[in-house]
Write an enzyme that holds these catalytic residues in place. Structure first.
Site, PDB file in Angstrom:
ATOM      1  CG  ASP A  37      -0.241  -0.335   2.508  1.00 61.05           C
ATOM      2  OD1 ASP A  37       0.941   0.043   2.639  1.00 61.05           O
ATOM      3  OD2 ASP A  37      -0.845  -0.971   3.399  1.00 61.05           O
ATOM      4  CG  ASP A 210      -3.009   0.060 -18.841  1.00 61.49           C
ATOM      5  OD1 ASP A 210      -2.077  -0.701 -18.559  1.00 61.49           O
ATOM      6  OD2 ASP A 210      -4.171  -0.344 -19.096  1.00 61.49           O
ATOM      7  CD  GLU A 270       0.983  -1.746 -21.528  1.00 63.24           C
ATOM      8  OE1 GLU A 270       1.169  -2.910 -21.165  1.00 63.24           O
ATOM      9  OE2 GLU A 270      -0.154  -1.231 -21.569  1.00 63.24           O
TER      10      GLU A 270
HETATM   11  C1  NOJ Z   1      -1.290  -3.359 -19.247  1.00 68.22           C
HETATM   12  C2  NOJ Z   1      -0.976  -3.563 -17.810  1.00 68.22           C
HETATM   13  O1  NOJ Z   1       0.415  -3.492 -17.617  1.00 68.22           O
HETATM   14  C3  NOJ Z   1      -1.548  -4.914 -17.452  1.00 68.22           C
HETATM   15  O2  NOJ Z   1      -1.131  -5.324 -16.184  1.00 68.22           O
HETATM   16  C4  NOJ Z   1      -3.052  -4.842 -17.563  1.00 68.22           C
HETATM   17  O3  NOJ Z   1      -3.601  -6.125 -17.338  1.00 68.22           O
HETATM   18  C5  NOJ Z   1      -3.474  -4.376 -18.959  1.00 68.22           C
HETATM   19  N1  NOJ Z   1      -2.715  -3.273 -19.426  1.00 68.22           N
HETATM   20  C6  NOJ Z   1      -4.924  -3.972 -18.969  1.00 68.22           C
HETATM   21  O4  NOJ Z   1      -5.091  -2.753 -18.291  1.00 68.22           O
END
Ligand code: NOJ
Length: 527
Positions: A37, A210, A270
């Site tokens: 946390d 993300d 990402e």
């Molecule tokens: C990428 C994240 O790193 C992963 O952990 C997640 O499951 C997927 N995106 C969906 O948000």
């Protein structure tokens, strides 16, 4: 000097920063419930400052039913009680800044949780309602609409569509509990900007975005090219309509416009796009500052793989304002100690890989536990597995829990100072006493000590100046390069020791005192 003042002054800090990824559930538990946390992170900030990292990336800590451990966000502008509250976050941020550590947080724009008020309202409002317009609801195919609207698979297994009681279907590229948002709807972008401002106004230094190659979906949601492997976070190229649509760049330009109003802040995407030119498009001057290049994350221990990863990563950023961005492990992929063969071999290779990664020009991400040489825990009992991949694949794929086991801090038995409770959300192995932060801190030859020395050198030595990389001639199955500041890095992937190059040794991952670089070792020299 007050570190806070220094922090603000350096707007381009991220170009060569070392970011430390905190997978919040597994880093440190401050309240004894067996789950990491914000209080846990706060208590370990002195450790991170001493390790020498420049910034944190904290994985999602927002209210969430935890169908995908926080990547299913029910409220993007609050804190999940399991992880703390907003006051705890503010305290963490202030303390990190006072120690000279910047803080970046996860932004999850592509989808929300099905528990989010918007999705609940969409369910209640019914087909054709404005509420449904924020998501991707469609009628099904076939005479009675009982077939999904297209053939897209979910990356977690099964179809990317689920049906609701009134007969419509909604799109979820990930779990059914993660409905995709429709970025052509004005509310969706406005809400994303509000979320960004909410955290930027509190003082965060940036975001990790993300699924930054998601968000935009093609007009009409056409079928995609059927693929054998549609799996987790792989890049399948142009036939895969779920990702990397041209319209996604408009979203990135909006994100950048907000960031530009907060000087010194940044975003890393990402972006699972392996084509160098397609990846470069995300790094145009008005888009992302950084994009993870996952070629190093997926590379095996071979000269060809590692060289290729570097060549392609550099090719994708050349011609953009961005530096490269290097990752060896994260919470979605097998840890590199294990990827490189595991055991003592895996550890020696991970030591060498750390020097290789940290010598490369650009930003670097260290995943919590990389600095301890943490391996995957591949023998977790089936009954403790939590990743949705396990259920969705019909128990054929174990998912990502093996790389998410909590970090060992001290002591002789589980939970090794991670929590005041011996029980942790994923069990910790019985033989990790030698792996703990405490045990390694006392050992100058540990991988943790190697990381500490490497990070200190990287931030203080002029040898690391300059963003270019020049390959040097090297013995067979070795890689060697030089940076403009004079840093030379040699990595020995061959089956025999090779001669130590000339020049003062700055750091080595193994003993080079006999004038040789051992097998699976790397060395830094002042060239
Ligand atoms: C990428 C994240 O790193 C992963 O952990 C997640 O499951 C997927 N995106 C969906 O948000």
């Amino acid at each position: 000097m007050n570190p806070d003042t220094t922090l603000r002054a350096d707007a381009d800090w991220w170009r060569d920063a070392v970011f430390y990824q905190v997978y919040i559930r597994s880093f440190a538990d401050g309240n004894g419930d067996g789950v990491g946390d914000l209080a846990g992170i706060r208590s370990r900030l002195p450790y991170l400052a001493d390790l020498g990292v420049d910034a944190l990336w904290i994985t999602p800590f927002y209210p969430s039913p935890m169908a995908d451990h926080g990547y299913d966000v029910a409220d993007p502008r609050d804190v999940e009680p399991v992880f703390g509250d907003l006051a705890e976050f503010d305290a963490l941020l202030a303390e990190a800044h006072a120690l000279g550590i910047r803080v970046t947080v996860d932004l999850v724009p592509n989808h929300s949780s099905d528990a989010r008020d918007w999705f609940q309202a969409a369910l209640a409002a019914g087909p054709g309602s404005p509420e449904r317009g924020r998501y991707l609801f469609r009628d099904g195919r076939g005479a009675d609409g009982s077939e999904p609207p297209n053939n897209w698979p979910s990356v977690f297994g099964g179809p990317a569509w689920s049906r609701v009681p009134d007969g419509q279907w909604y799109l979820h590229i990930f779990a059914p509990e993660q409905p995709d948002l429709d970025f052509t709807h004005a509310d969706v972008l406005a809400d994303l900007e509000e979320t960004m401002r909410f955290w930027l106004d509190r003082g965060v230094d940036g975001f990790r975005i993300d699924v930054a190659h998601g968000m935009a979906k093609p007009e009409g949601l056409p079928d995609m090219v059927p693929m054998e492997d549609t799996g987790l976070l792989a890049d399948h190229g142009p036939g895969d309509h779920r990702f990397d649509q041209d319209e996604v760049h408009a979203v990135h330009r909006r994100i950048r416009r907000v960031l530009d109003q907060y000087p010194g802040t940044m975003a890393v995407g990402e972006v699972w796009v392996s084509d160098d030119d397609r990846l470069a498009r995300y790094l145009r001057p008005d888009e992302l500052q950084l994009a993870f290049n996952f070629k190093l994350l997926t590379a095996e221990w071979s000269t060809e793989d590692l060289r290729d990863a570097v060549v392609h990563s550099l090719a994708s950023v050349s011609g953009t304002p961005a530096p490269a961005c290097w990752v060896l492990s994260n919470h979605d992929r097998p840890r590199h100690v294990t990827r490189y063969g595991g055991g003592e071999t895996g550890l020696q290779r991970a030591r060498a890989a750390a020097l290789f990664q940290l010598a490369l020009p650009g930003a670097a991400y260290v995943y919590n536990g990389d600095e301890l040489g943490m391996p995957n825990v591949d023998d977790l009992p089936e009954e403790v597995l939590q990743d949705p991949v396990w259920e969705r694949s019909g128990h054929t794929e174990r998912g990502r829990d093996a790389c998410r086991v909590p970090m060992p801090w001290s002591g002789e038995e589980p939970s090794y100072g991670f929590s005041s409770s011996p029980e942790t959300w994923l069990p910790m192995p019985a033989d990790w006493a030698a792996l703990t932060v405490e045990a390694q801190a006392a050992d100058p030859s540990s991988i943790q000590s190697l990381y500490r020395k490497a990070l200190r050198l990287r931030s203080s030595s002029p040898a690391f100046a300059g963003e270019e990389l020049q390959w040097l001639p090297a013995p067979e199955d070795c890689l060697a390069f030089r940076r403009p500041g004079g840093l030379v890095c040699l990595l020995n992937l061959s089956h025999a020791p090779v001669p130590l190059p000339e020049g003062p040794v700055l750091l080595a991952s193994a003993d080079v005192s006999a004038g040789q670089v051992p097998v699976d070792a790397a060395v830094w020299l002042q060239g």
